[in-house]
Structures are given as C-alpha cells and as structure tokens.
Write a protein that holds these residues in place. Structure first.
Motif, PDB file in Angstrom:
ATOM      1  N   LYS A 173      31.986  53.439  56.366  1.00 41.55           N
ATOM      2  CA  LYS A 173      32.718  53.579  55.105  1.00 41.55           C
ATOM      3  C   LYS A 173      31.766  53.597  53.914  1.00 41.55           C
ATOM      4  O   LYS A 173      31.892  54.425  53.003  1.00 41.55           O
ATOM      5  CB  LYS A 173      33.716  52.424  54.945  1.00 41.55           C
ATOM      6  N   THR A 174      30.795  52.684  53.929  1.00 45.17           N
ATOM      7  CA  THR A 174      29.833  52.623  52.828  1.00 45.17           C
ATOM      8  C   THR A 174      28.990  53.883  52.777  1.00 45.17           C
ATOM      9  O   THR A 174      28.753  54.447  51.704  1.00 45.17           O
ATOM     10  CB  THR A 174      28.940  51.389  52.992  1.00 45.17           C
ATOM     11  N   ALA A 175      28.518  54.334  53.939  1.00 45.27           N
ATOM     12  CA  ALA A 175      27.683  55.534  53.978  1.00 45.27           C
ATOM     13  C   ALA A 175      28.446  56.755  53.470  1.00 45.27           C
ATOM     14  O   ALA A 175      27.907  57.574  52.711  1.00 45.27           O
ATOM     15  CB  ALA A 175      27.178  55.767  55.408  1.00 45.27           C
ATOM     16  N   ILE A 176      29.718  56.893  53.858  1.00 41.15           N
ATOM     17  CA  ILE A 176      30.515  58.042  53.423  1.00 41.15           C
ATOM     18  C   ILE A 176      30.784  57.961  51.930  1.00 41.15           C
ATOM     19  O   ILE A 176      30.697  58.968  51.207  1.00 41.15           O
ATOM     20  CB  ILE A 176      31.828  58.106  54.225  1.00 41.15           C
ATOM     21  N   SER A 177      31.104  56.772  51.437  1.00 43.49           N
ATOM     22  CA  SER A 177      31.384  56.629  50.000  1.00 43.49           C
ATOM     23  C   SER A 177      30.157  56.960  49.172  1.00 43.49           C
ATOM     24  O   SER A 177      30.243  57.654  48.159  1.00 43.49           O
ATOM     25  CB  SER A 177      31.858  55.197  49.710  1.00 43.49           C
ATOM     26  N   ARG A 178      28.987  56.464  49.589  1.00 47.59           N
ATOM     27  CA  ARG A 178      27.757  56.767  48.853  1.00 47.59           C
ATOM     28  C   ARG A 178      27.421  58.256  48.923  1.00 47.59           C
ATOM     29  O   ARG A 178      27.000  58.856  47.934  1.00 47.59           O
ATOM     30  CB  ARG A 178      26.601  55.938  49.419  1.00 47.59           C
ATOM     31  N   ALA A 179      27.598  58.844  50.095  1.00 50.50           N
ATOM     32  CA  ALA A 179      27.311  60.272  50.228  1.00 50.50           C
ATOM     33  C   ALA A 179      28.269  61.097  49.371  1.00 50.50           C
ATOM     34  O   ALA A 179      27.868  62.109  48.781  1.00 50.50           O
ATOM     35  CB  ALA A 179      27.416  60.681  51.695  1.00 50.50           C
ATOM     36  N   THR A 180      29.522  60.684  49.286  1.00 49.71           N
ATOM     37  CA  THR A 180      30.487  61.400  48.453  1.00 49.71           C
ATOM     38  C   THR A 180      30.087  61.348  46.986  1.00 49.71           C
ATOM     39  O   THR A 180      30.181  62.360  46.269  1.00 49.71           O
ATOM     40  CB  THR A 180      31.890  60.789  48.637  1.00 49.71           C
ATOM     41  N   SER A 181      29.630  60.183  46.528  1.00 49.46           N
ATOM     42  CA  SER A 181      29.226  60.073  45.123  1.00 49.46           C
ATOM     43  C   SER A 181      28.010  60.934  44.813  1.00 49.46           C
ATOM     44  O   SER A 181      27.815  61.351  43.670  1.00 49.46           O
ATOM     45  CB  SER A 181      28.926  58.609  44.791  1.00 49.46           C
ATOM     46  N   ARG A 182      27.172  61.221  45.832  1.00 49.04           N
ATOM     47  CA  ARG A 182      26.006  62.094  45.627  1.00 49.04           C
ATOM     48  C   ARG A 182      26.319  63.549  45.945  1.00 49.04           C
ATOM     49  O   ARG A 182      25.425  64.399  45.876  1.00 49.04           O
ATOM     50  CB  ARG A 182      24.851  61.650  46.540  1.00 49.04           C
ATOM     51  N   ASN A 183      27.559  63.818  46.351  1.00 51.75           N
ATOM     52  CA  ASN A 183      27.967  65.159  46.783  1.00 51.75           C
ATOM     53  C   ASN A 183      27.160  65.611  47.998  1.00 51.75           C
ATOM     54  O   ASN A 183      26.860  66.793  48.169  1.00 51.75           O
ATOM     55  CB  ASN A 183      27.818  66.170  45.628  1.00 51.75           C
ATOM     56  N   ASP A 184      26.823  64.664  48.868  1.00 52.94           N
ATOM     57  CA  ASP A 184      26.080  64.956  50.090  1.00 52.94           C
ATOM     58  C   ASP A 184      27.085  65.204  51.212  1.00 52.94           C
ATOM     59  O   ASP A 184      27.378  64.333  52.026  1.00 52.94           O
ATOM     60  CB  ASP A 184      25.161  63.771  50.417  1.00 52.94           C
ATOM     61  N   MET A 185      27.620  66.418  51.245  1.00 56.58           N
ATOM     62  CA  MET A 185      28.671  66.731  52.204  1.00 56.58           C
ATOM     63  C   MET A 185      28.146  66.785  53.635  1.00 56.58           C
ATOM     64  O   MET A 185      28.908  66.591  54.589  1.00 56.58           O
ATOM     65  CB  MET A 185      29.327  68.067  51.843  1.00 56.58           C
ATOM     66  N   ALA A 186      26.860  67.031  53.822  1.00 52.58           N
ATOM     67  CA  ALA A 186      26.304  67.079  55.173  1.00 52.58           C
ATOM     68  C   ALA A 186      26.431  65.716  55.848  1.00 52.58           C
ATOM     69  O   ALA A 186      26.813  65.608  57.016  1.00 52.58           O
ATOM     70  CB  ALA A 186      24.855  67.533  55.129  1.00 52.58           C
ATOM     71  N   THR A 187      26.114  64.652  55.098  1.00 46.68           N
ATOM     72  CA  THR A 187      26.236  63.304  55.663  1.00 46.68           C
ATOM     73  C   THR A 187      27.691  62.957  55.918  1.00 46.68           C
ATOM     74  O   THR A 187      28.023  62.346  56.941  1.00 46.68           O
ATOM     75  CB  THR A 187      25.598  62.283  54.706  1.00 46.68           C
TER      76      THR A 187
END
Length: 1211
Positions: free
Chosen positions: A623-637
């Motif tokens: 959950k944390t990894a997805i939330s952080r990736a979303t805030s960076r617009n890192d859709m690959a992660t």
C-alpha cells in the motif's frame, strides 16, 4: 557510560515550507507553518549514536507552529523575548524523553527567502533543544541557556559554536547515582550534574512550587484524586513551562504508582481534537487555544491561571481521616506561621515531626521532599495492611473485597467510592504486578514507610542517609586554547551546522523546485575537500546507490519471510527498514526495488504463500509503495505492484487463498481510467503478435484487465464502465462486448459469493450493462451464458489454486473462448455499424453525479445526540407513516432538529428550541419527540407542529437517556442515578422506578414485559420489574464503567470500560459469559438475532462477532474495517450498520445462501459480510445512528455537521 545529552536539535523553517493547513509555500505573515528539523548533532546516520529523536519533536517543541515576522528581538517588546521551557515526550513503551527548549526569532536563511520570495530581513520562529533520557531538567536548561547566551554574546566564543555543542554532547556523562558529581564548562561557566541515590524517592529535578502556587490546597487534593482515579485531565495555562512542571509534579506525587495512560504535558495546538479521546489522558494545552465546540464531557479541566477546576462528572472525595491528614499537613508546609499562630514560641518547632526549620525559609528542595513524603504517608495510611490481601492466584493478585471489608470495620464506614475506584485502576494493578515480580530486597518505600510507622519511627528513616561529599569528576575540553590564537566567533543568528554534500544537494533540489526552476543547474561550487562530480560520475554513483538499495531490499525481504511464527513482522527490524526505504526515497528506488524483489522471488519459483502476520506486513508495505509511486506518477511501479499482489496470498479458515490484491481497493489510483488505459497499452505492447487477430488480441488483454479489477473488488458498474471505454476506443466487435460483459459479471458474482462485497468501495447489485441481444442474435445469446459461466468458474478456480498448470489452462480457455469468432467480429464490425455497439447508458452508469453521502448543515455546535424514527415507532393500522426514516439530532447549540432525508437539498424539516444546555438523548413515537439535556430537563414536543408540549423537571443532574413509551409515558435516566416514569398528559413524575448508586449511562426497557435494565459509572447492571415495583437483580462483575447495554428476551448484554462484555440471565441474575478479547473499553454491544450471536465494538476500532461453539461463547470473527472507536452497532435480520468516531461507516449484509455457481452442495454462508462503506472524510464524530430499513447511516460530528450515507445510491 550514559550521556546526559543525547542530541542537540534545531527546529524551525526548513527548505520545504508548508502551512499547518497543508498548503505548500510561503502564504504570508500571520499564517502558522509546520516546523521541521533544521540541524542536529550527532547525526543519525551512525549506529554508534543513540536512536534518533522522535519525528514528532519539531511539532512538540513549537506547539503553535512557526510564524514569520518583520522584526526580531526588541528589548521594548516582551512578545519578542526568547522563551525557555521544558517538554516531556512519551514513547510507545512508556519511557520518557526530556527536552529543554529555547524558542526565539531568528533571521530567515537567504536561500529560503529567495526561493519562496519571502520579504528581505524577515524573521521566523526557531527552537534549539537538548534531548535527554535523564530527567535532569536543571542542567538541561542551564546548559542550553549558556549556549544561547554564548552564541549572541558581544564578546564571542573561543571556539565555533557547533564544536562546543559536539564536546558537550559527546563527553558529558551521567554520574553514578549518589556517589559522583560531574563538572563541565561552557566557555567560562561551570555546570554540574548530580543524581540522587536509587534507594530514595525517584529522581525529580523539578520544583514543586509552581504546583502549590497555582492551586490552593483543596484544588491540589482534587487534582491529585482525579489523577489517582485515572480521569481525563486537561491542564490549561498560557505558560508552556507551567504545564510541563505541574504535570511532572503531580506524577511524582502519586508515587509509588505510575500514570499508565496518554501523557502529553504540552499538546501542540493543532492536536486539540485529541481532547475528545474516550480513554484516560493527562494533557496540557495553552490557554489561548480555542476549545469551543468540544463537548469535553467528563474531562477534568484544571485552569492553572485562575486556580479553578471544572468537570461535568463528580470526583469522589478522599475519605476521612486521610483527607484531614492531607489538608493539615500541606497547610503546615505552606503556611507554618498561620497554622501554629496559637502555639508558644518555645515549643513552636516541636509541633510537627515534619515541619521545616524556619518558617521564613523560601521554597527549596527540602520543601519538595516534605511534600512528597506527605503524599507517601497518605498512601501508607489508606493502604494500611494491603500486603495481607495480596493473592498469587491466576484470576487476580489482590483481594479488593476483603480489603474493603477490613477497612470498613476499622473506620465504621461503608466502602468509600474513591477507594473502590482506586483499587480498580490500572495504576494500582500495575503496582501490584511490579510488587509480585520484584525480589524481597527491592526498594519499596511504601512498605518501608508502613513498617517504620508501625514501629513508631520517624518517616525520614526510610530515606538513605546522606553520604560523604560526592567524588568530583571534571570533564575537560582538550581543544580549549588550541582552536585559535585568541580568535573569537561572533554570530548575528544561530549558525547552521556544516552539511554533507548529500544534504546540500537535497536542500538545493528542494529550493530549486520551490522557486519554480525547471531543471537544476549543472554547475556546482567546489568543495574544499574534493572536486564536484561530473554528470557521468554522478550517474554512475546513482547506479551504485540503486544497486545497493536493491541488494539490501532483497536481503530484508528474504529475512522477513523467514521470521518465526511467534515473531511479529510489523514490529520487526526488517519491516521497519523496508518501510523507511520506501517512504524516505523521493526518487522511488525503495518502492520500485521492493516490488522488483517480490517479482524476482515469484519468478524463481516461490508459490507466494504467506502467514497471517506476513500477509498483513506485505499488504501494508505494498500500500505504501503504491501510494508513493502514485504521487510520483510512477505508473510502472503501480502496474508491477498490481500484478505481484495477485500472486501473494494466505489461506483462510476454509483453506482458500485470500490474495493481497483484494485488500488494496482503498487506493484511489484504481478509480482512474487513465491508469487502466495505460495498463492496457502496456499489455498490448507486451503481448503484441502480428500473426494474431486484432480483436482476439484486444479481448485477451481486456480479460486480464477485467480480472485484476475483479481481484481488487472494483464495483461492477465502475469496472465495466472503464473496460467498455477501453474496448470502444479499440473498435472491437459487438459480440466481444457481450462476452466481456458476461465474463466480468460472472467473475464479480462468483467472487462476491465467497468473499462478499468489497470494503471501501460501493458494490453494485444490478449493473448498468448492455440490453439483451436476443432479438438480434438468438443463437449467440443462448450459448453465451453457459460458456461465460464456465470461464468464470475456471478463472475463480485458478485464483483459488496456485497450481500453475491450472492457472495457465484457465487463461488459455479464456483466450480460446474470446477468439472463437474473432475474425467474424472484426468483419461484423463494419457490417453492423447500425447495431448499438454501445448503449447510451444512464448518467449514473457512465459517471457518478449523485453522491451516496450528503452533508446536512444546520447545527452551530457539536452534534451530541441522534435518533432515527423507525418503522416500528410510527407504524399504525393504516401502515407506515411518512415520518418513518426521519432523523432527529441534538447539539451543544441547545436545539433539536428534525431531518427528512427524502427531501434532497432541503432536508431540515423543523428546529425545536427550549433547552438551555447540550442535548444528550432523543426518542420519539407517532406524534411526539422527547429530548433530555444537561439542563436536567426533559422536553416533549409535538412532531407535526414543532410546539413544546410539556417540560418535565425533576432530575438533579444531566439526563442521559430518554424513551417514549406507549400510553403517553416517558422513561428517563439521569446522572443523578435515578430512572423516572413520567405522564406526558399531566406533566408529572409518576414514579422513580429505579435507583443506582452513581450516574446512569445506558438504559434498556422491554415494554411488553415491563423489565427495565440500566447501568453506568458504578460498574453495576440493575434489573427492575417496574410493573411489580421491585428490583429483580443487581448484576456484579464489571470493574469499570458500563457504557452500553442491550436486552433481548431473557438475556442482558453489557459492555464496559474494563475491556469486557458480559452476558447475563435475567431470570437467574447470573453471568452466563464473559467476552474478553478487546484491547480497549467496549463502547457498544448488539445482539444478532439470526445466529443468536453478539457483536461488540470497542475504542480499539475492532468489531468482534461472538457465537456459540462447543457449548460456550467464543469470538468467531474479527473485522478491522474501522480504525477508530466504534460508536454504534445496529443489527436487523439481514443488515448490520456500523459507525465509528473517525467518521467512517460500514454496512454489512447477511446473505441467506451462497450463490450456487460456487457453493458446494449443502454449503451455507455463515456470518456477516461487508456490503459497502463510503469514502471517509476527516471529522470527529460524537454519535451515529442507522436506518437499516432504508440502508442509511447518519453520523453527527464535532463540527456540527450531519453526514448521511445512503448505501443504495450508485448501485
């Protein structure tokens, strides 16, 4: 050796500026900003130093926040003077961190001012702090003030200031208690540290004078009693130091007992909502913070400025003769000349063994010691002989009942409420457990004092005799006189510590982003030690860093999976380190690296099975990894995390895999069409095959997309809307639309049949799909459902089985099914352009424009009571009345409001005015509304005309419960301990039908049998037969307040602050079961009629379902949907409504049977399944009520707003 000073910390405005409201950037003066770590020594990067300061330290040392000013220190303006004050922080294990602070105005750094366009020559709040584990308040303050004076001294210092700080922190150690005295110097000032012997009273390096100066003797004793009985205590003052010193002093006065609950001597201003916490606490709040709107029911408010204590709940007095002893001894200590004014001077010094020599002596350490001994003698008296009642049984360690009987015989008085509550406190139980676990020679001063008093000795003999002069240990500075030949270091501001290159780069990056720079300059100034790196070298360095992080993550991940069954992954070093790497890495290396570790582990042959504890840890990390990736617009992660979450699972009670993916629904990225479009494009590129039919390829990838949507639990309507949109853009055939729709529907139905509707999202029941194509293609229609059902079963079986062959076979069947008429569909796509490839869906099907949650505005104060007009209340021979389903609310604004949810936009139907204090209880029948208030009155209103019919007066305290009965009768309960029956027609009290020994908090009545049950603060549940006019039973067993009660048939269920619920038999008056699994007070209980079970909700945020298994009541299910106190549970035959204090709600459904497509013969769904829960909004909720007939739940917040959720909207 333990160091006195663990850290020196500077807090203030950092490179990233954010207001307390969360707005980024400089918002101007007059706005308060979030404080941040500015500098510290030693750095936290080295393992040889102690654990880093707690992350909340900046917020605590600058509780009001940071403010910008146009000017700095002005000797003519006291508001600009520096402030010195201590604070105390409490960690999770109960250990304390002591901090000495100096807050002052300091110039804003030039680079920050330039980046944020702050006016030149501006100043901002800054705070310097010494952090220590030792309660050496005086030396912490003296050392900090000497540093501050040295910094701004006109003569300057002989060494750089941070060198002085480093010497103090690294070299000054704690002396041996009672033996040594450590001397150290700051420039020309010599300071000393000394610790008293361990055999005496605990080290208290504070003065008790502020406590006795702010409160008179009676209020001091009253505050002491409230602390001893573990009430909710709020200290108010406009001086930070006073709040901390008084809090620490009162904690020392309850020795040998310890405060066991929340302890925040100085509460940061934005945390004012913490005051609404239902559990005991001791907090200090600046008197300038507005608490308007907080009900503060039961909170003991201590105003140190005006010597005033207020509370809505009675504090039982200390019994005699101990009360008289306390008053007289404290008076002797404070006012010796007044107390002994009638005594002869020749014997004045002999009037008391403990009186101080010299009445004119100013307050000092000797006074502190005498005050502490007075309270210790109080405990020795009130607990006289307690050691004879210690028991070493498994059930309890102290026989309270026998002790109270012994005391009653000695005092000729019944058991005193104050002593009864004290013996039930956690502080007393903690003391008893420590006493049992200690050896015979332990330092127990209470036992020593009781023995000394029994032998007729002076109480002072229990203290260790003063030793010889302590040995002096001098801490010298080896660098003194070497740093420079007479050089002086002068400062116009508090200097910054030397930053590392990494810190400087990070600071520049943040400021560059803040100033709006699109790219960082490639030019770097040269460091005095080395040349700056070239772009190629910097890229190589970053690659090495990335590799290092990934290697560490791999090791941590594997160790996390190897933890034993008794280990807790959430508290392990591995979990904490992985979480820190994910959260602290701005470039996403930690999050993407963690997901990559899992992917590689799965590819290496790992089956993905986790234990229950590992499952929780991995779920939270993802959950944390997805939330952080979303805030960076890192859709690959995000995409990779979605795929690995579909592989990891745990086995449930039926040995069926429960996948991590199912628990990620609350993340908002899944609601965005752009993500699924990007994921579809990624799949198309990944599986691109020019030889494959285009329609077949598109459909196959959409099947994968739909499977992930179903795995997450996206509502059917939302999932189909996004799948249909992607398919429409890809121009596939109409038949492929039908088959995709059938596949998604069957997957959703089968999934819900086992797991139930997903939590956190609205789950559709009837989908907005396509019209039946029977008129156009009867043959295709007749075959499609059977095939889709088979594919759906294959998909579910593959999900619930980790056999790779089975999983690949199921997906190959899906691809074969979707490719059967792929070419035909591609050709038909041009021929059937007139066919309705896509239905013009209703507005709700395409886009949600009607929300299921409404905000009802009208109250100007906190909502304190809610009532739903049920069908049973207003039913008559004609049928349901139109007011069934109305909500009625009461508030601290003293009004009662009636709401009609059917009138969207104009729900407020009537406002009833008549009370003069907050409303606490509401009830109604077909024609009337009745309300009870803190003004001790009960008012009956006409529901149709909104007129006041009668004002019932007779209670002597606030009214806590009201119930409208048949025959124009009203039943009321109050904090005065009485239950009264009223006749509405005459406006008189017919009878006092029940009496309790303390305030009544909850009440139940069965109008068909005349059985009344009530309970409250005396921890006793009472049963009366009011028709016979007699008390049936007095149910004893709970040890703390009873807050909830439910009566069904011959059973009464109670929930208490002692963390247990109990089931009682009305006919026998006995306890049938004790339900003890919660970790906090139980606030509500409910009876589940279909399965004859019990549901309990607690302030730990858990729902527990209890059922009869093997002849005894056991907890059969835990639900963790909510994260705050459960305030309301309302159960019907097939529906269950829940409301919590964090404004979250949930609706559970109890299906009659499982869907046949997935159930085995004879299988049956047991237990409640989560149906829907709305999106949560930030608010503090005081009360919640449910209308299960219409699937509505309504909450009332501290902000005066009602939040009405209709669970049937958007289905």
């Amino acid at each position: 050796m333990t160091r006195v000073f663990e850290y020196f910390v500077v807090c203030g405005i950092g490179p990233e500026i954010r207001s307390l409201d969360g707005n980024k950037g400089f918002q101007g003066t007059g706005v308060m900003y979030m404080p941040a770590f500015f500098d510290q020594f030693p750095p936290t990067s080295s393992s040889k130093f102690p654990p880093p300061p707690p992350p909340q330290l900046p917020t605590c040392v600058l509780p009001a926040g940071v403010e910008f000013f146009s000017s700095g220190f002005d000797s003519n303006d006291p508001s600009t003077y520096p402030r010195s004050y201590p604070i105390v922080l409490t960690e999770g294990d109960g250990s304390k961190i002591y901090v000495s602070c100096i807050a002052f105005r300091d110039p804003v750094s030039e680079d920050i001012a330039e980046a944020y366009h702050i006016p030149a020559n501006s100043f901002a709040d800054k705070c310097i702090c010494f952090v220590s584990r030792s309660p050496s308040f005086h030396v912490l303050r003296d050392a900090l003030e000497e540093l501050f004076t040295l910094c701004f001294s006109s003569t300057g210092s002989s060494k750089p200031l941070w060198d002085v700080i480093a010497h103090i922190v690294l070299n000054v150690t704690l002396p041996t208690p009672g033996k040594d005295r450590v001397l150290f110097a700051i420039e020309n000032c010599i300071l000393s540290v000394e610790v008293p012997p361990k055999e005496g009273l605990p080290h208290a390096d504070i003065s008790f004078q502020p406590l006795v100066q702010c409160l008179d003797v009676d209020n001091l004793i009253r505050l002491f009693t409230a602390v001893l009985l573990e009430r909710r205590i709020l200290l108010r003052s406009n001086k930070y130091s006073l709040l901390t010193l008084v809090s620490e002093a009162i904690c020392h006065l309850i020795y040998p007992f310890r405060w066991q609950h929340v302890y925040i001597p100085l509460l940061f201003f934005s945390g004012v909502d913490y005051i609404d916490a239902p559990t005991p606490y001791m907090m200090g709040l600046h008197s300038g913070v507005d608490t308007y709107g907080l009900t503060m029911d039961g909170v003991v408010v201590v105003d140190l400025e005006y010597n005033r204590i207020t509370t809505s709940e009675e504090i039982p007095p200390i019994p005699e003769p101990e009360l008289s002893f306390l008053r007289s001894e404290i008076m002797k200590l404070l006012y010796p000349k007044v107390v002994n004014i009638d005594q002869l001077k020749t014997i004045f010094g002999d009037t008391s063994e403990l009186s101080l020599r010299g009445g004119n002596k100013s307050w000092g350490e000797e006074h502190d010691l005498q005050l502490r001994l007075i309270f210790l003698r109080f405990f020795a008296s009130i607990l006289s002989g307690y050691r004879n009642f210690i028991e070493y049984s498994a059930s309890h360690v102290f026989n309270s009942q026998a002790f109270l009987k012994k005391r009653s015989r000695s005092t000729n008085q019944p058991p005193e409420p104050m002593i009864m509550q004290f013996l039930d406190s956690q502080g007393f139980m903690d003391y008893m457990e420590r006493a049992l676990n200690s050896d015979e020679n332990s330092n127990n001063l209470l036992d020593k004092l009781q023995d000394a008093i029994g032998r007729g000795q002076n109480p002072m003999v229990i203290l260790p005799s003063p030793l010889a002069e302590p040995e002096i240990i001098t801490i010298s500075d080896p660098g003194e006189g070497v740093a420079g030949s007479g050089a002086k270091y002068c400062y116009d501001r508090f200097p910054s510590n030397i930053r590392t290159e990494e810190q400087e780069e990070k600071r520049k990056a943040i400021l560059a982003a803040a100033s709006g720079a699109l790219e960082l300059s490639g030019k770097h100034t040269k460091d005095s030690r080395a040349e700056s790196l070239s772009p190629r070298e910097r890229a190589a360095e970053r690659e090495r860093m990335v590799l290092d992080i990934k290697v560490k993550l791999q090791g941590l991940w594997l160790r996390l999976l190897k933890l034993g069954a008794t280990d807790d992954p959430l508290s392990s070093f591995e979990y904490g380190t992985i979480l820190a790497l994910i959260e602290s890495d701005a470039e996403g290396i930690g999050g993407s690296g963690f997901v990559e570790c899992i992917r590689e582990h799965i590819h290496s042959g790992w089956v993905g099975q986790l234990t229950e504890e590992q499952f929780i840890a991995v779920k939270e990390l993802l959950k944390t990894a997805i939330s952080r990736a979303t805030s960076r617009n890192d859709m690959a992660t995000v995409r990779d995390a979605l795929e690995v979450s579909a592989e990891m699972h745990k086995k449930d009670s039926n040995n069926v895999p429960d996948y991590v993916q199912r628990h990620l629904l609350a993340i908002s990225i899944w609601d965005e069409l752009r993500f699924w479009e990007g994921y579809f494009e990624y799949l198309m590129d990944r599986f691109s095959n020019k030889s494959a039919n285009y329609a077949t390829l598109v459909t196959a990838q959409l099947v994968i997309v739909a499977s992930h949507m179903a795995g997450l639990g996206l509502p059917d309507t939302e999932a189909w809307y996004m799948v249909e949109t992607i398919a429409d853009k890809s121009n596939i055939g109409y038949k492929q639309f039908i088959k995709l729709r059938g596949l998604l529907s069957h997957i959703q139905q089968i999934r819900i049949g086992y797991w139930g509707p997903s939590s956190g999202k609205a789950q559709s029941v009837s989908s907005f799909g396509m019209p039946s194509p029977r008129s156009q293609d009867v043959a295709d229609e007749s075959q499609q459902p059977a095939e889709a059902s088979g594919v759906g079963r294959s998909w579910v079986q593959s999900m619930f089985s980790r056999d790779s062959a089975s999983r690949m076979d199921s997906f190959s069947r899906v691809r074969r099914w979707t490719s059967d008429s792929g070419s035909l569909a591609a050709n038909d796509n041009l021929k059937n352009t007139a066919s309705p490839r896509k239905l013009d869906l209703p507005v709700a099907g395409q886009k949600k424009i009607q929300s299921g949650v409404r905000t009802l505005r009208g109250h100007t104060g906190a909502v304190t009571a809610l009532h739903c007009v049920t069908r049973r209340e207003v039913w008559d021979l004609v049928g349901d009345r139109e007011d069934a389903g109305f909500f009625i609310s009461g508030s601290t604004d003293c009004t009662v409001k009636i709401w009609d949810p059917s009138l969207r936009g104009s729900e407020l139907k009537a406002t009833l005015k008549g009370h003069t204090r907050p409303i606490r209880a509401i009830s109604s029948d077909r024609g009337k509304v009745v309300s009870g208030s803190d003004d001790q009155s009960v008012i009956v209103w006409d529901k149709q005309t909104s007129k006041l019919l009668v004002d019932l007066k007779g209670h002597d305290a606030q009214v806590s419960n009201v119930r409208m009965l048949s025959g124009e009768r009203v039943l009321t309960a109050s904090h005065d301990g009485t239950v009264k029956m009223w006749d509405v027609r005459t406006g008189t009290c017919v009878d006092t039908v029940g009496r309790c020994s303390s305030a009544i908090l909850c009440m139940e009545y069965d109008d068909s049998t005349g059985i009344l049950s009530a309970a409250g603060r005396d921890a006793v549940a009472y049963i009366w037969d009011i028709r016979a006019g007699r008390q049936m039973h007095k149910l004893l067993g709970h040890t703390k307040w009873i807050r909830s009660i439910r009566m069904v048939g011959n059973t009464v269920i109670t929930g208490s602050d002692d963390w247990t619920a109990r089931m009682w038999s009305i006919s026998r008056g006995t306890c049938d079961a004790v339900l003890a699994c919660h970790a906090s007070p139980i606030l509500c209980v409910e009876y589940s009629t279909p399965d004859k079970g019990v549901i309990t909700g607690s302030s730990d945020g858990l729902l527990r379902f209890w059922g009869n298994e093997d002849g005894r009541i056991k907890c059969v299910k835990n639900v963790t949907v909510h994260s705050a106190s459960i305030l309301s549970i309302n159960a019907a035959e097939h529906w269950l409504g829940i409301g919590a204090a964090d404004n979250s709600m949930s609706l559970f459904h109890r299906p009659q049977e499982r869907l046949g497509s997935f159930s085995s013969p004879g299988s049956k769904v047991t237990g409640w399944q989560l149906y829907r829960t709305p999106q949560r909004t930030v608010a503090m909720v005081r009360c919640v009520v449910s209308d299960l007939d219409r699937k509505r739940i309504c909450s009332g917040g501290r902000n005066g707003l009602l939040r009405l959720w209709e669970a049937t909207i958007n289905i």
